[in-house]
Motif scaffolding. Structure first.
Motif, PDB file in Angstrom:
ATOM      1  N   GLY B  99       1.027  -1.785  -0.159  1.00  0.00           N
ATOM      2  CA  GLY B  99       0.093  -0.333   0.148  1.00  0.00           C
ATOM      3  C   GLY B  99       0.758   1.645  -0.070  1.00  0.00           C
ATOM      4  N   GLN B 100       2.446   1.062   0.154  1.00  0.00           N
ATOM      5  CA  GLN B 100       2.722   2.115   0.513  1.00  0.00           C
ATOM      6  C   GLN B 100       2.461   2.802  -1.246  1.00  0.00           C
ATOM      7  OE1 GLN B 100       7.137   2.140   1.939  1.00  0.00           O
ATOM      8  NE2 GLN B 100       7.742   3.722   0.107  1.00  0.00           N
ATOM      9  N   LYS B 101       2.679   4.403  -1.318  1.00  0.00           N
ATOM     10  CA  LYS B 101       2.397   5.273  -2.639  1.00  0.00           C
ATOM     11  C   LYS B 101       4.013   5.612  -3.332  1.00  0.00           C
ATOM     12  CE  LYS B 101      -1.707   5.059  -2.636  1.00  0.00           C
ATOM     13  NZ  LYS B 101      -1.697   3.682  -2.838  1.00  0.00           N
ATOM     14  N   PRO B 102       4.471   5.563  -4.391  1.00  0.00           N
ATOM     15  CA  PRO B 102       5.100   5.718  -5.475  1.00  0.00           C
ATOM     16  C   PRO B 102       5.866   7.183  -5.172  1.00  0.00           C
ATOM     17  CG  PRO B 102       3.736   4.545  -6.502  1.00  0.00           C
ATOM     18  CD  PRO B 102       3.429   5.457  -5.773  1.00  0.00           C
ATOM     19  N   ILE B 103       6.532   7.517  -4.916  1.00  0.00           N
ATOM     20  CA  ILE B 103       7.081   8.797  -5.466  1.00  0.00           C
ATOM     21  C   ILE B 103       6.963   9.618  -6.017  1.00  0.00           C
ATOM     22  CG2 ILE B 103       9.370   9.983  -4.203  1.00  0.00           C
ATOM     23  CD1 ILE B 103       8.737   9.324  -2.123  1.00  0.00           C
ATOM     24  N   THR B 104       6.339  10.400  -6.205  1.00  0.00           N
ATOM     25  CA  THR B 104       5.552  11.640  -7.579  1.00  0.00           C
ATOM     26  C   THR B 104       6.725  11.918  -8.306  1.00  0.00           C
ATOM     27  OG1 THR B 104       3.755  12.161  -6.244  1.00  0.00           O
ATOM     28  CG2 THR B 104       4.051  13.186  -8.101  1.00  0.00           C
ATOM     29  N   LEU B 410       7.724   4.140   8.744  1.00  0.00           N
ATOM     30  CA  LEU B 410       8.653   3.275   8.483  1.00  0.00           C
ATOM     31  C   LEU B 410       8.793   2.920  10.572  1.00  0.00           C
ATOM     32  CD1 LEU B 410       9.731   2.035   5.990  1.00  0.00           C
ATOM     33  CD2 LEU B 410       8.216   0.972   6.413  1.00  0.00           C
ATOM     34  N   ALA B 411       9.257   4.114  10.703  1.00  0.00           N
ATOM     35  CA  ALA B 411       9.992   4.261  12.452  1.00  0.00           C
ATOM     36  C   ALA B 411       8.507   3.858  12.999  1.00  0.00           C
ATOM     37  CB  ALA B 411      10.653   5.513  12.986  1.00  0.00           C
ATOM     38  N   GLN B 415       8.329   1.017  15.444  1.00  0.00           N
ATOM     39  CA  GLN B 415       8.346   0.634  17.449  1.00  0.00           C
ATOM     40  C   GLN B 415       7.559  -0.062  17.904  1.00  0.00           C
ATOM     41  OE1 GLN B 415       7.970   4.739  18.924  1.00  0.00           O
ATOM     42  NE2 GLN B 415       9.792   4.461  20.539  1.00  0.00           N
ATOM     43  N   VAL B 416       6.374   0.249  17.664  1.00  0.00           N
ATOM     44  CA  VAL B 416       4.806  -0.653  17.504  1.00  0.00           C
ATOM     45  C   VAL B 416       4.600  -2.308  16.801  1.00  0.00           C
ATOM     46  CG1 VAL B 416       1.931  -1.571  16.005  1.00  0.00           C
ATOM     47  CG2 VAL B 416       3.182   0.969  16.589  1.00  0.00           C
ATOM     48  N   THR B 417       5.855  -2.681  16.056  1.00  0.00           N
ATOM     49  CA  THR B 417       6.247  -3.775  16.142  1.00  0.00           C
ATOM     50  C   THR B 417       6.904  -4.374  17.017  1.00  0.00           C
ATOM     51  OG1 THR B 417       5.689  -3.797  13.790  1.00  0.00           O
ATOM     52  CG2 THR B 417       6.823  -5.670  14.644  1.00  0.00           C
ATOM     53  N   GLU B 418       8.007  -3.881  17.336  1.00  0.00           N
ATOM     54  CA  GLU B 418       8.988  -4.493  18.297  1.00  0.00           C
ATOM     55  C   GLU B 418       8.088  -4.502  19.934  1.00  0.00           C
ATOM     56  OE1 GLU B 418      11.956  -2.025  19.813  1.00  0.00           O
ATOM     57  OE2 GLU B 418      12.167  -2.867  21.859  1.00  0.00           O
ATOM     58  N   ILE B 494       7.403  -4.895   8.554  1.00  0.00           N
ATOM     59  CA  ILE B 494       6.904  -3.864   9.779  1.00  0.00           C
ATOM     60  C   ILE B 494       5.659  -3.360   8.023  1.00  0.00           C
ATOM     61  CG2 ILE B 494       8.768  -3.952  11.273  1.00  0.00           C
ATOM     62  CD1 ILE B 494       9.394  -1.122   9.391  1.00  0.00           C
ATOM     63  N   LEU B 495       5.890  -3.803   7.072  1.00  0.00           N
ATOM     64  CA  LEU B 495       5.657  -3.256   5.880  1.00  0.00           C
ATOM     65  C   LEU B 495       3.838  -2.495   5.849  1.00  0.00           C
ATOM     66  CD1 LEU B 495       8.198  -4.390   2.661  1.00  0.00           C
ATOM     67  CD2 LEU B 495       7.802  -1.834   4.311  1.00  0.00           C
ATOM     68  N   PRO B 496       2.826  -3.599   6.431  1.00  0.00           N
ATOM     69  CA  PRO B 496       1.691  -3.642   5.840  1.00  0.00           C
ATOM     70  C   PRO B 496       1.215  -2.131   6.656  1.00  0.00           C
ATOM     71  CG  PRO B 496       2.010  -5.696   6.823  1.00  0.00           C
ATOM     72  CD  PRO B 496       3.462  -4.480   7.308  1.00  0.00           C
ATOM     73  N   THR B 497       0.440  -1.372   6.232  1.00  0.00           N
ATOM     74  CA  THR B 497      -0.097   0.243   6.718  1.00  0.00           C
ATOM     75  C   THR B 497      -0.543  -0.006   8.923  1.00  0.00           C
ATOM     76  OG1 THR B 497      -2.365  -0.610   7.035  1.00  0.00           O
ATOM     77  CG2 THR B 497      -1.668   0.703   4.794  1.00  0.00           C
ATOM     78  N   THR B 498      -0.453   1.057   9.365  1.00  0.00           N
ATOM     79  CA  THR B 498      -0.193   1.359  10.168  1.00  0.00           C
ATOM     80  C   THR B 498      -1.692   0.380  11.350  1.00  0.00           C
ATOM     81  OG1 THR B 498       0.557   2.686  10.137  1.00  0.00           O
ATOM     82  CG2 THR B 498      -0.143   2.275  12.840  1.00  0.00           C
ATOM     83  N   GLU B 499      -2.646   0.249  10.761  1.00  0.00           N
ATOM     84  CA  GLU B 499      -4.110  -0.371  10.909  1.00  0.00           C
ATOM     85  C   GLU B 499      -3.987  -1.596  10.933  1.00  0.00           C
ATOM     86  OE1 GLU B 499      -8.695  -0.020   9.677  1.00  0.00           O
ATOM     87  OE2 GLU B 499      -6.776   1.592   8.649  1.00  0.00           O
ATOM     88  N   LYS B 500      -3.423  -2.201   9.617  1.00  0.00           N
ATOM     89  CA  LYS B 500      -3.948  -3.376   9.298  1.00  0.00           C
ATOM     90  C   LYS B 500      -2.969  -4.162  10.319  1.00  0.00           C
ATOM     91  CE  LYS B 500      -4.728  -5.057   4.731  1.00  0.00           C
ATOM     92  NZ  LYS B 500      -4.747  -4.963   3.802  1.00  0.00           N
TER      93      LYS B 500
END
Lengths: 527, 527
Positions: B99-104, B410-411, B415-418, B494-500
């Motif tokens: 779900g990460q968006k490309p850099i325009t 990502l940062a 943290q949330v993951t750890e 750690i790539l899924p959206t924060t919610e997911k």
């Protein structure tokens, strides 16, 4: 670490060069560093310790001649004097570099996929948008920036299968057998890699045509397989002679285990288009001798002789009946780089495999997984090539016009090249029936052959080097592709614009005549 | 051709299946075709004849768990019932797919290069157009569709060198040492390939961290090099311990010739960021032991702990003084796939080599030439990453905003993951200092270990399979990366959206608690 005598050769007689407080001894064999503590530190990676399989690789299409051409080009830019003002590169099948324009529709689709905001732009046609939407639907997160599956994007593989079925007049194609690749080279190397096993007399032997495209010999060297040469019949328009296959196979059986036969059709560098009968003979031979067939069909759209047509190995296999179609293991290869699109830089391609053992297929997918996936924009380009605009779609007319223009010009240049070369005494060129190259035979006088030998180079290499130095024309010597002992050739592409091609051919003629004169005379060569 | 008993194993007891008039015997070992003339025709390529080096390759990131996840996903689409409605793939660092968006700006430049007519469009910013014009100037025929030089487009290599000099605060970078690659994997395999030689006890040994990214072990298997494991210190945030390097080196010297040390910094799968001191120790060690250094720095932009920073191996080498900087052979790798852009599908990357022997360099270029060139659109993407908008340019603000958003998220997710994982009894997770992964240690009860062994799989594989079947979460077992005997881990991105991600972590916690309960009880496991 002190010098270990078994780890490199050292000649320390040379005068050391002081640099950054370190003494460096540069010798022919190795670079040794004298450390401050007086010990020697040798390089870890030298020509002595380099992987010997890497050392054995040769690849003439980008070999020394091309390096030299680059040097001369830079020299010209910096004002150096040469007897010409421009280097003409006819060494590599790189269409766009020679001025061919991209197919608009293909580039529209790739741009739309790259920057999907353009899907809202009214300046892009609806059929291009529809293709782009479909490709993006197949990508993770609808982005070209996601890894695809290792085999490639599903819907593109499906499009490839549909394309093959149409090309082969209904012969079934299963998209599970389609693998998208990083150009055709990647697929060819992957399949060869699977097929190499055994030691000594049971080592895998790979039959390749001579002359060949040097990717094959390079991969065979790197994989330490055994190269089995079968010679194409130059006197018969480079046709593949089935008796020669038998000869090569029987001779090779004495020292290796022949397991693969590679065919390039239309031929590179030889430009012949194989007849249906000949393909059937090859397949029958492969069936009888339990050979895996690799058919390199990247020039399938590049057939110029109006009385010839491309036959895929797969279609012929099908027509030979189920005993063949359900047993012979076949991998065939296609690419975005050739045809009428010439999109080399995108590194797109696909391979179709037939009758591959199921467990082996899983192994192939595993092997491809390590490199993650082929470039997704190359996959998108491949999709456009197999799924071009249809007659009722808005881009059809322009697409058709552009495609015909490219193929028409190539057909014309194929003819001009053959005809002009055949007017030169001491040059004999077979018809360029397809692909993008002429591979004429050149007569090199015995005294030139001797001179080349005394210089430690092959005669055709000397010929091409002198041609480059005197005219700026960059060709590849025939020895880079393989040729019958005592015969000499070069490969030239037919890709320069018609105007430039005519200049090239004229210069080449003048050079050749001068060369013949120089070495035919009784005086010493003038150089 | 009759059966040659030495060419495959046959069990012909199975009942033949009639198909297309041919009798097929499908056995566990091989497929044999009974021809109409009564002879047998075996397949050429079977598991018995497959290249054993290919067979030896393992690549867990796309292994059986991922195949199974794909099957379940297709099943869900077809209405199959599972205890979840969605497969969450946290097995691979594939940002856009999550779900990460490309850099325009990056995509604008690539679209402009792909379809240069857009250079006339007022809807593209001037700085993007300027980048695209410059890249196209560097391409043959000003087209992305031309082959580039084997090392990559000159001006992009120059931009890479400028980027490195700036990143490393003025340490000189020579663009002659820059090679553009097809992702980082391609460069890593090419360098390893050069370094493998010798037989028996003099065969090249390659030191790799354990846990490692399995590209390394896969390439080592394929090249038949000797894998030398050095273990990272889990109790010390996965730090690299120099004593462990010495131990591993000394032990390996008995049976191979250690020639290369590979480092991944920031770590994959372990997420640690190496200290400057530690890097200096490694380089000193490599200097003393004559090792070639390969530093995989693809996560150089992915550092999340505010008190840590990325140090390149090259910069540290420079700071150690000329005796080191002018002698240690170093190859470092970067990629478009990670960082804040996450452009995996473009297969862009570069490597910088230092102190490579000149003849060896020519051999490297030759080797790369065989594959012609890296994908040119990937090269263009790499150019944008090393040459982003400057503060005075029109795209700067948006670019900066997008980049910060990605890295900030990502940062936070690191943290949330750890933190969440460390609340689960029986899971212990080191800080995710950088990269894109957590690699927590999981306690697997002895009875679960026994059950896994009785099923012939590693305990963490059984754990991950059950996790997938019960929750739809797709992770990779630690055994795919290597881990100390008797310890178990998994890698999750750690790539899924924060919610997911929060949903994932919750499901994971519940699963783990249930798993512990099930196997800790005195009753028989309920399955």
């Amino acid at each position: 670490m002190a010098i270990q005598p078994n780890r490199g050769k050292f000649k320390l007689s040379e005068r050391p060069v002081e640099q950054y407080g370190l003494k460096r001894f540069s010798t022919a064999e190795a670079t040794v560093i004298l450390r401050e503590d007086g010990k020697m530190r040798e390089k870890t990676l030298t020509m002595d310790t380099l992987n010997p399989q890497v050392k054995a690789v040769e690849y003439a299409v980008r070999g020394p001649i091309v390096t030299k051409a680059g040097d001369i080009e830079r020299g010209l830019q910096q004002g150096q004097k040469h007897p010409f003002t421009e280097v003409i590169k006819a060494n590599i099948g790189d269409s766009h570099a020679m001025g061919q324009k991209p197919i608009t529709f293909l580039r529209q689709v790739v741009a739309l996929c790259s920057f999907p905001e353009l899907l809202n732009s009214p300046s892009f046609p609806e059929d291009a948008k529809q293709r782009a939407r479909r490709i993006l639907q197949g990508c993770g997160g609808q982005s070209l920036g996601s890894y695809s599956a290792s085999q490639g994007v599903d819907c593109i593989r499906q499009d490839v299968a549909v394309y093959i079925e149409q090309r082969d007049k209904g012969v079934p194609a299963d998209w599970d057998n389609i693998y998208l690749t990083t150009g055709a080279s990647d697929g060819i190397v992957s399949i060869l890699k699977m097929l190499v096993s055994g030691q000594g007399r049971s080592r895998s032997g790979v039959m390749i045509p001579i002359p060949q495209y040097p990717l094959y010999s390079a991969a065979i060297s790197e994989l330490e397989a055994v190269q089995i040469n079968y010679y194409l019949d130059e006197d018969n328009c480079w046709a593949l002679d089935i008796n020669e296959l038998h000869r090569a196979y029987q001779a090779a059986k004495e020292h290796c285990h022949p397991r693969v036969i590679c065919i390039i059709n239309p031929g590179n560098p030889t430009g012949q288009v194989q007849s249906r009968k000949c393909i059937e003979d090859v397949l029958h031979f492969a069936y009888e001798e339990n050979l895996f067939v690799m058919s390199d069909e990247v020039y399938q759209d590049n057939v110029y002789s109006p009385d010839l047509q491309f036959h895929s190995f797969k279609k012929v296999l099908y027509e030979m009946g189920p005993e063949y179609f359900n047993t012979v293991e076949l991998a065939s290869f296609h690419s975005t780089s050739k045809g009428y699109s010439g999109e080399c830089g995108f590194r797109g391609g696909y391979m179709e495999v037939l009758n591959l053992d199921l467990e082996v297929k899983a192994q192939l997918v595993k092997l491809l997984s390590v490199r993650l996936c082929p470039p997704v924009s190359g996959q998108a380009a491949m999709d456009v090539i197999v799924n071009p605009p249809l007659p009722h779609e808005p881009s059809y007319l322009q697409f058709h016009k552009e495609k015909s223009a490219v193929l028409g010009a190539l057909a014309e240049k194929a003819q001009v090249t053959e005809q002009t070369l055949n007017t030169v005494p001491g040059i004999k060129c077979n018809p360029v029936q397809g692909a993008m190259y002429a591979f004429p035979r050149i007569f090199i006088p015995p005294r030139a052959v001797e001179e080349a030998k005394s210089l430690g180079m092959s005669p055709d290499m000397m010929y091409c080097l002198r041609l480059l130095e005197e005219t700026g024309i960059c060709l590849v010597p025939g020895s880079g592709f393989g040729q019958r002992e005592g015969t000499y050739h070069f490969r030239m592409t037919i890709l320069p614009t018609t105007e430039k091609l005519k200049v090239l051919l004229e210069k080449l003629r003048d050079f050749h005549i001068k060369f013949l004169k120089e070495y035919a005379s009784l005086e010493e060569p003038k150089r």
